[in-house]
Design an enzyme around this catalytic site. Sequence first.
Site, PDB file in Angstrom:
ATOM      1  N   GLU A 233     -17.877  23.610 -26.379  1.00 56.26           N
ATOM      2  CA  GLU A 233     -16.518  23.849 -25.882  1.00 56.26           C
ATOM      3  C   GLU A 233     -15.552  23.401 -26.969  1.00 56.26           C
ATOM      4  O   GLU A 233     -15.730  22.327 -27.561  1.00 56.26           O
ATOM      5  CB  GLU A 233     -16.278  23.062 -24.596  1.00 56.26           C
ATOM      6  CG  GLU A 233     -14.853  23.138 -24.062  1.00 56.26           C
ATOM      7  CD  GLU A 233     -14.669  22.300 -22.808  1.00 56.26           C
ATOM      8  OE1 GLU A 233     -15.644  22.139 -22.037  1.00 56.26           O
ATOM      9  OE2 GLU A 233     -13.539  21.787 -22.591  1.00 56.26           O
TER      10      GLU A 233
ATOM     11  N   GLU B 172      -4.727  20.852 -25.039  1.00 56.04           N
ATOM     12  CA  GLU B 172      -5.084  20.186 -23.790  1.00 56.04           C
ATOM     13  C   GLU B 172      -4.263  18.917 -23.628  1.00 56.04           C
ATOM     14  O   GLU B 172      -3.994  18.193 -24.585  1.00 56.04           O
ATOM     15  CB  GLU B 172      -6.575  19.837 -23.755  1.00 56.04           C
ATOM     16  CG  GLU B 172      -7.041  19.332 -22.403  1.00 56.04           C
ATOM     17  CD  GLU B 172      -8.529  19.061 -22.355  1.00 56.04           C
ATOM     18  OE1 GLU B 172      -9.094  19.081 -21.240  1.00 56.04           O
ATOM     19  OE2 GLU B 172      -9.139  18.827 -23.421  1.00 56.04           O
TER      20      GLU B 172
END
Length: 336
Positions: A155, A160
Amino acid sequence: MHFLSTFLLSLPLLSLAGHRTRSFGQQHRRAALKARNTTTTYVLEDFYQGQSFLNSSLWTFFDDTDPTAGLVNYQSSADAQSKGLAYVQDDGTTVLKVDNTTTLTSGQYRDSVRIATTKSYNGGLFIADFYAMPYGCATWPAFWTVGPNWPNQGEIDIIEGVNLNTHNQITLHSGDDCAMQSTLSSLVSSNSTIGNLQCASSASSNTGCTYIDNDARSYGKGFNQQGGGVYAMEWTNEAIQMWFFSRVNIPSDITNKTPNPSSWGKPAALFSNSGCDIGSHFSDHTITINTDVCGGWTESAFSSSGCSGTCADTVAVASNFDNARWSINYVATYQS
């Protein structure tokens, strides 16, 4: 991970021969510097803009239970569009938002959107231009890529953060035997700070290896106040690198669709293959854009990231999500 753990445990003994540890670090820096300075010619592969994001042959709407246990109802394409949570403005800007009109009771789930490409990628240059991103208490927005077998196919979190964070966190999650080297700190932007070094992740230990971009324009309210900007992620077998450019600093080669990463200066994040075989840890990734509501990180960092009360109580008030929207210009992929 087993080899790396053994190595780290033996560091105090190796330090008796200091030239060996310096040589080890120098080898990592040289390998990473070579990867960063390599000039590659990129050709446009996919260009997603406007109605592309609502095209079911190109992007899917995830509407299953949230895997991070958030207080969120992810909507299908039809429901998201009918509820005004996914639409294209007259100027071609795509908006993906959290419901900010429905009053709930504490503990109820709020509607939101999560989309992913139908196409998967095994490297390349990924460039995204956002005019605005979600922020606010109880929000967890992310722009990321991920393989189907998590964490073994990896990932890559390009954008984020949670709640009222003001800085972007860039993270890799992987299977075993993958770590970042602290010696890379001299090869990244002075705005960046290295966090956790261990990329290997699991359901019970999911921090990943991280950088924090301390440029206040890189995330949340500060990002939106500058009219957004561009994020770029280059993924090769030698390295994974990310750059951030605020609106006024976007390089002309990006605007002209002739991107040349070697001319962009030091990246905000650099993960080399020195401590991780990138080719075997990252594969078959789809591109994902979502806004979670509460859930793991959001709730654990709730008070420390500027929020009061509880996450569940915050979710109940619709106006808390007035800023919880992505405004997307485009997402582009390039191949060499």
